[in-house]
Structures are given as structure tokens and as C-alpha cells.
Motif scaffolding. Sequence first.
Motif, PDB file in Angstrom:
ATOM      1  N   ALA A   1      13.132  -2.272   7.644  1.00  0.00           N
ATOM      2  CA  ALA A   1      13.337  -0.821   7.361  1.00  0.00           C
ATOM      3  C   ALA A   1      13.280  -0.427   6.027  1.00  0.00           C
ATOM      4  O   ALA A   1      12.548   0.678   5.708  1.00  0.00           O
ATOM      5  CB  ALA A   1      14.318  -0.175   8.189  1.00  0.00           C
ATOM      6  N   SER A   2      14.025  -1.071   5.264  1.00  0.00           N
ATOM      7  CA  SER A   2      13.965  -0.921   3.868  1.00  0.00           C
ATOM      8  C   SER A   2      12.758  -1.064   3.029  1.00  0.00           C
ATOM      9  O   SER A   2      12.353  -0.140   2.304  1.00  0.00           O
ATOM     10  CB  SER A   2      15.275  -1.829   3.181  1.00  0.00           C
ATOM     11  OG  SER A   2      15.076  -1.677   1.793  1.00  0.00           O
ATOM     12  N   LEU A   3      11.768  -2.280   3.542  1.00  0.00           N
ATOM     13  CA  LEU A   3      10.771  -2.391   2.886  1.00  0.00           C
ATOM     14  C   LEU A   3       9.830  -1.269   3.239  1.00  0.00           C
ATOM     15  O   LEU A   3       9.024  -0.585   2.550  1.00  0.00           O
ATOM     16  CB  LEU A   3      10.036  -3.542   3.456  1.00  0.00           C
ATOM     17  CG  LEU A   3      10.803  -4.776   2.929  1.00  0.00           C
ATOM     18  CD1 LEU A   3      10.261  -6.164   3.611  1.00  0.00           C
ATOM     19  CD2 LEU A   3      10.634  -4.971   1.452  1.00  0.00           C
ATOM     20  N   GLN A   4       9.798  -0.619   4.735  1.00  0.00           N
ATOM     21  CA  GLN A   4       8.931   0.348   5.133  1.00  0.00           C
ATOM     22  C   GLN A   4       9.397   1.492   4.216  1.00  0.00           C
ATOM     23  O   GLN A   4       8.576   2.520   3.799  1.00  0.00           O
ATOM     24  CB  GLN A   4       9.378   0.504   6.617  1.00  0.00           C
ATOM     25  CG  GLN A   4       8.371  -0.395   7.449  1.00  0.00           C
ATOM     26  CD  GLN A   4       8.940  -0.387   9.010  1.00  0.00           C
ATOM     27  OE1 GLN A   4       9.755   0.524   9.190  1.00  0.00           O
ATOM     28  NE2 GLN A   4       8.103  -0.832   9.700  1.00  0.00           N
ATOM     29  N   ALA A   5      10.796   1.981   3.916  1.00  0.00           N
ATOM     30  CA  ALA A   5      11.194   2.862   3.260  1.00  0.00           C
ATOM     31  C   ALA A   5      10.483   3.070   1.670  1.00  0.00           C
ATOM     32  O   ALA A   5      10.011   4.005   1.130  1.00  0.00           O
ATOM     33  CB  ALA A   5      12.570   3.191   3.292  1.00  0.00           C
ATOM     34  N   GLN A   6      10.810   1.701   1.357  1.00  0.00           N
ATOM     35  CA  GLN A   6      10.339   1.481  -0.142  1.00  0.00           C
ATOM     36  C   GLN A   6       8.791   1.962  -0.009  1.00  0.00           C
ATOM     37  O   GLN A   6       8.296   2.273  -1.101  1.00  0.00           O
ATOM     38  CB  GLN A   6      10.449   0.275  -0.724  1.00  0.00           C
ATOM     39  CG  GLN A   6      11.917   0.125  -0.701  1.00  0.00           C
ATOM     40  CD  GLN A   6      12.357  -1.313  -1.286  1.00  0.00           C
ATOM     41  OE1 GLN A   6      11.372  -2.113  -1.639  1.00  0.00           O
ATOM     42  NE2 GLN A   6      13.652  -1.810  -1.451  1.00  0.00           N
ATOM     43  N   ILE A   7       7.856   1.319   0.764  1.00  0.00           N
ATOM     44  CA  ILE A   7       6.385   1.506   0.920  1.00  0.00           C
ATOM     45  C   ILE A   7       5.974   3.038   1.065  1.00  0.00           C
ATOM     46  O   ILE A   7       5.406   3.568   0.502  1.00  0.00           O
ATOM     47  CB  ILE A   7       5.875   0.625   2.042  1.00  0.00           C
ATOM     48  CG1 ILE A   7       6.152  -0.869   1.676  1.00  0.00           C
ATOM     49  CG2 ILE A   7       4.599   1.061   2.288  1.00  0.00           C
ATOM     50  CD1 ILE A   7       5.439  -1.410   2.851  1.00  0.00           C
ATOM     51  N   THR A   8       6.988   3.677   1.931  1.00  0.00           N
ATOM     52  CA  THR A   8       6.721   5.223   2.095  1.00  0.00           C
ATOM     53  C   THR A   8       7.007   5.897   0.737  1.00  0.00           C
ATOM     54  O   THR A   8       6.203   6.598   0.659  1.00  0.00           O
ATOM     55  CB  THR A   8       7.611   5.636   3.138  1.00  0.00           C
ATOM     56  OG1 THR A   8       7.295   4.899   4.254  1.00  0.00           O
ATOM     57  CG2 THR A   8       7.497   7.128   3.510  1.00  0.00           C
ATOM     58  N   GLN A   9       8.010   5.414   0.320  1.00  0.00           N
ATOM     59  CA  GLN A   9       8.522   6.062  -0.863  1.00  0.00           C
ATOM     60  C   GLN A   9       7.517   5.792  -2.113  1.00  0.00           C
ATOM     61  O   GLN A   9       7.028   6.812  -2.961  1.00  0.00           O
ATOM     62  CB  GLN A   9       9.889   5.665  -1.779  1.00  0.00           C
ATOM     63  CG  GLN A   9      10.235   6.445  -2.884  1.00  0.00           C
ATOM     64  CD  GLN A   9      11.703   5.935  -3.211  1.00  0.00           C
ATOM     65  OE1 GLN A   9      12.319   5.026  -2.677  1.00  0.00           O
ATOM     66  NE2 GLN A   9      12.176   6.553  -4.155  1.00  0.00           N
ATOM     67  N   GLN A  10       7.033   4.582  -1.988  1.00  0.00           N
ATOM     68  CA  GLN A  10       5.807   4.183  -3.128  1.00  0.00           C
ATOM     69  C   GLN A  10       4.512   4.955  -2.721  1.00  0.00           C
ATOM     70  O   GLN A  10       3.754   5.521  -3.780  1.00  0.00           O
ATOM     71  CB  GLN A  10       5.766   2.724  -3.026  1.00  0.00           C
ATOM     72  CG  GLN A  10       6.815   1.932  -3.841  1.00  0.00           C
ATOM     73  CD  GLN A  10       6.842   0.208  -3.885  1.00  0.00           C
ATOM     74  OE1 GLN A  10       5.564   0.050  -3.519  1.00  0.00           O
ATOM     75  NE2 GLN A  10       7.660  -0.291  -4.419  1.00  0.00           N
ATOM     76  N   ALA A  11       4.374   5.013  -1.512  1.00  0.00           N
ATOM     77  CA  ALA A  11       3.111   5.856  -1.099  1.00  0.00           C
ATOM     78  C   ALA A  11       3.294   7.299  -1.522  1.00  0.00           C
ATOM     79  O   ALA A  11       2.100   7.930  -1.958  1.00  0.00           O
ATOM     80  CB  ALA A  11       2.903   5.662   0.328  1.00  0.00           C
ATOM     81  N   SER A  12       4.513   7.750  -1.367  1.00  0.00           N
ATOM     82  CA  SER A  12       4.656   9.195  -1.590  1.00  0.00           C
ATOM     83  C   SER A  12       4.523   9.456  -3.213  1.00  0.00           C
ATOM     84  O   SER A  12       3.588  10.244  -3.713  1.00  0.00           O
ATOM     85  CB  SER A  12       6.013   9.703  -1.223  1.00  0.00           C
ATOM     86  OG  SER A  12       6.148  10.929  -1.645  1.00  0.00           O
ATOM     87  N   GLU A  13       5.027   8.469  -3.844  1.00  0.00           N
ATOM     88  CA  GLU A  13       5.170   8.654  -5.220  1.00  0.00           C
ATOM     89  C   GLU A  13       3.487   8.526  -5.804  1.00  0.00           C
ATOM     90  O   GLU A  13       3.056   9.060  -6.811  1.00  0.00           O
ATOM     91  CB  GLU A  13       6.120   7.696  -6.050  1.00  0.00           C
ATOM     92  CG  GLU A  13       7.483   7.836  -5.664  1.00  0.00           C
ATOM     93  CD  GLU A  13       8.252   6.694  -6.513  1.00  0.00           C
ATOM     94  OE1 GLU A  13       7.534   5.582  -7.012  1.00  0.00           O
ATOM     95  OE2 GLU A  13       9.483   6.744  -6.434  1.00  0.00           O
ATOM     96  N   LEU A  14       2.811   7.425  -5.016  1.00  0.00           N
ATOM     97  CA  LEU A  14       1.527   7.336  -5.554  1.00  0.00           C
ATOM     98  C   LEU A  14       0.592   8.489  -5.150  1.00  0.00           C
ATOM     99  O   LEU A  14      -0.127   8.857  -5.905  1.00  0.00           O
ATOM    100  CB  LEU A  14       0.860   6.154  -4.734  1.00  0.00           C
ATOM    101  CG  LEU A  14      -0.720   5.651  -5.018  1.00  0.00           C
ATOM    102  CD1 LEU A  14      -0.939   5.134  -6.570  1.00  0.00           C
ATOM    103  CD2 LEU A  14      -1.016   4.498  -4.116  1.00  0.00           C
ATOM    104  N   SER A  15       1.049   9.103  -3.956  1.00  0.00           N
ATOM    105  CA  SER A  15       0.085  10.476  -3.600  1.00  0.00           C
ATOM    106  C   SER A  15       0.440  11.500  -4.722  1.00  0.00           C
ATOM    107  O   SER A  15      -0.339  12.208  -5.186  1.00  0.00           O
ATOM    108  CB  SER A  15       0.753  10.878  -2.419  1.00  0.00           C
ATOM    109  OG  SER A  15      -0.016  11.959  -2.074  1.00  0.00           O
TER     110      SER A  15
END
Length: 606
Positions: free
Chosen positions: A23-37
Motif C-alpha cells: 500500500a505504501s509503495l502504491q501510494a508512493q507510485i501514485t504520488q510520483q505519477a501525480s508529480e510526474l503528471s
Amino acid sequence: MDEPRFQDDSLSSDMESCHRLIASLQAQITQQASELSLQEKLVEEQAHSVLELQAASDKLQERNTELTLRVEQLLQQLFGRKSERRVNGEGQLFLDLGEEATLEVVHALEEAVLEAEQIVQDAEQEKQRRGAKRLYRDDRKFPEHLPRTEKTVDLPEEQREGSTLIGYDEVESLHCKRSELYVPVTRYAKYAYPADKTQGADQERGIVSPERPTGLVEGNRLDASIGVIVVAWKYFFHLPFYRQQDLFAGSRWTPSRSTLQNLETNVEFALRPLADWLRGYLKTDRCIGCDETGVALITPRNLPDLSGHPRRDRITEVLGEAIEKGKPSVKAHFWGYYASRLPVVAFDFTVSRHRDGPDDVLSDYEGNLVGDCWSGFQKIDVRSDSRMTFAACWAHARRKIDECRSAFPLQVAKLESLIRMLYDVEDQNKTLDDTARRSRRQSLSRHALDQIDEYLGSEAMQSASVLPKSNLGIAAADVRRHWAALNRFTEDASIPIDNNDCEQLMKRVATGRKNWLFRGSLASGERGSNLMTIIGSAIRKELDVHAYLEDVLRRALAGETDWASLAPHAWKAEHPEAIRTYDSEERRQAADRKRVRRARRRRLKK
């Protein structure tokens, strides 16, 4: 039993840790994806900003280039050479005739070179002859017709003792005396006849006096010679009324400006039929040049009476709008017309630069009209039902190309060299009759025109080198657009290659405008156009303007209406003493210098 339960608890704890880690990794991936976007959006916005800045920079660069060229043009107008001639072919290319040149063209070039060599040789011999003659000539004397007074200067008597007088040394010194006004007094005898008693006591005695000639003003208080001076000073010497006041004041008579204006009005009224006749005579020529220049017209407080005026609608529209908006002045225009073959010029005055001016003046004209590429001249053949044919001016086209020299030196040098070939052919055609001139234009001029057309379509003039919106691109597009009109001079021998004669004529308006500055009324502008028509035609025939005006005005006041005999070219034949020979001599010398200069240039190309 406890041990399996412990293992299950441990396994469950590990799974929960894994879930939390996932879940933490998913949150980080989501956050990084959001930041990337967000970063992608930022990059996209920055890219858009860069493109907008680049477009703005291109526009600024284009504007900077345009303003730089405009500054160069203004500096050239203020401080540059006024002549369009390139001294010693500066910046010009020596051209061959091309591989496609016909034998006729090659033969014509060889003849041109031989003719150029002969012209240069004759010029050198004439120069040597004039130099030798100048060494041995006597001191130049003043004209014999000038009045002379004699004064003898002798030695004192005591110094003359013992000597013998052997002669005198005569020294002529030219003096000038300010113009003098004089007042002849004419006494008209009056005779009274006694009353006839047979007719009744109330019959009055009759009084008879000699018939008095028609004067320029009522009572003939001011002679026609005064009116001639006022008009000649204003339209020949370009002196406004306030300067004329100073000149008259030097002779101890100070007229008001309204008096001078009234004199001009009366002279124009007496000679208006002559101006109308000259305009009609001009329209009998096969080819007419036309040009215009602006002049300020003071806006009247109220519209003038335009009853019966042929341009009432246009004048009412322009002046009515200026009065409504409170404009102090409007930009009116003087139009000049130059007959190609006949010795006459004409002027016209309009309140705006609208094509109804030339259309009205040339409403019954059949022939060729030469001018610049102003939109009002285009389609004139359609508007006139094919009565007129428009021919464009090559000097105007060359001028537009020459303005691009600083940005496109090679292309401009090439094009101007090709255009110079056209003028070289015309220089050789001056002494030929119409048939021979048209034949040479069809062969030699047409060959040069084909080379110009080919170069305009070559790679050197394409968008990779010359952008369509650059000054040279625009000038080349103008040549392309008016190509048929620019070629028209090859079809008719009466059509000149350019409109320079008419443009030179308009300098008289420009010089006058710098002095009298504006026209005070519509009537003043129309008076000026009539007087400049008469004076301009007299100047073209190299006449003494004052002598011509005075004789013609006196004859008009005496009732003479044979305007054909009063025209400058007819009057010149009857008054050879009024010809300005120095002017014709200066023109001849200038033409000879130009002829030799062009011959030397052609000789270098062999």
C-alpha cells in the motif's frame, strides 16, 4: 498445539506488513505519477511559453528589421543622394547576353559598343577643341543691348604736363539697380455737345470721351504688368505674397496681401480659357504621363457654393466630413499631366487622392496613360471602355528595388543591371523614328525583359533567399503583378519607358509648396492649377515667362480669343527674342554628358 498457532500469528503479521508495504509503495507510485503528471503539464506549459516567446521574438525581429529599413529610407531621403544614377556603375554587374541571345541581339550589342567608342572619341575631341578655343578667346563682353554710360577718369592737371594722351583703357562693370515703379498719367479728353433746342428744353448736353481699354482691375489703377509680376513671382520664382510685399516695399509701394491675391484672381480669370485650351490640346497626344503630389487645403467654415461644379459630390463629401470633425485642413492634391510628343503640360486640383480626378480630366481622352502603379490607374482600360491603355513606369519599379540594396546587395545589383540594359537600349533609340524604335524594342528590350522575368523566377529570388514579406520580396511581387503594364512600352513607340518627365514636372509644385505652404480655399487651388498649366507650358518651351505672360494677358484683355496662337509653342515662333537660350544650352550640355557617360559604360562591357 501452541506452536502451530504461533506460526499462524507470525505468518499473519508478515502478510499484514507486506500489505502495508504494498500500500505504501502504491501510494508512493501514485504520488510520483501525480508529480510526474504535474511535471509533464509544467513542461508542456513551458514548451508553450517557449513557442510563444519564440513567436514574439520573431515578430519583434521582423518589426526591428522593418523599422531599420524605414530608418535607412528616411536617412536616405534626408541626407542621401537625390539622383538615382549609380556613379561609375557602383554595385552594378557587367552582364553578358546569355546563351539564348539571337544573332540580331549580338549584332546590336556590337553596334552599341562601336557607337559608344565613337561617342567617347567625339567627346574627347570636342573637349580639346573647347580648351584650345578658351586659351585664345577675348574677354567676354556684356550684351550689346544693355544701356551704357561713360565716365572718364583723368590724371590731375599737374601730372599731365609734358605728356601726350595716347588713348583710354575701357573697363566695363555691370551694375544693378532695384526695380522701379512708375505711374504714367493718361488724360482722356472730354467733349460736351450743346443741347439740341429742337429736342426740347430738358435735353442734356452729351459728353463724349475716347474709348478706354479694358484694364486688369476696375478703373485700371493697377496695370497688367503688376499682375504679371505677382503671378510670375508666385508660380515661377515660388514667392508667397508676404515676400512679394517686401519686394514691392523696396520700391516704396506696399500693397496688402488681399490686393496681391485679387491681382492673381483677375489674371487667372482673364487667362482661364487659355488654360482650358491647353488641356484640350494636351489630350490630342497619343501618350500622356500623369503624377500627383499632396498639398494642405485649409478647411472652410462653411461649404462653398458648388452649383454646377463637375465634382460637387466628392468636394461636398470631403469638405463636409472635415467641417463636421473640426479638422483644420485636408490633404488635397495637385495632378500633373505631361504630353509625350506635344510641347504642353497641364495641372489639376482635387480635394482628395481619388481616381475621379484623372477620370474627369481624361474623360474624352483616347490613348496611352503612363504612371506609377497606383491602384487608381489600374483597370483604367476597363473604366474607360478601352479608350485608354495603362503603361507602368520602370523608374518607379527600379526605385522600389533600389530601396532593398542594403539587405539584398547581390540580387539588387543583378536586377538593376538588367534594368540598365533597358535604359541603354532607349538611349540608343532616341534618334530613331517610330518604326525603328518599336523594332529595336521588340528585339533588344524584349530580350532584356525576358532575362528579368527569368531572374525573378530563379532560385536566388525564392523564399529560401528572399522571403515573400521582405522588402525585396514585396518589390519583386509588385513587378510580377504589373508585368504586362511594364512591358507595354515595347508595343507602342510613343510610350516612354518611364514617367520621369512628369515626375520632374511635379517638382515645381513641391518647391512652391515649401514656400506658400498651403492653399487657402478650393478656388485658390483651382486658380493655381490653371496658372501653373500656362506657366509650365511656357517653361517647357524655354520662354521668358514674364515676357510671355505680359503679352498674352494684354492681348486677352484687348479681346483676342485665338488661343491657339497664344499657346506657348505658337508664341515662341513669333518671339524668338524671348527664348531662354542659356536654358536650352544647359539642357543640351547635360544631355551630352549623360550620353558620353553611358557610352563609356557600354564600352567597358565589350
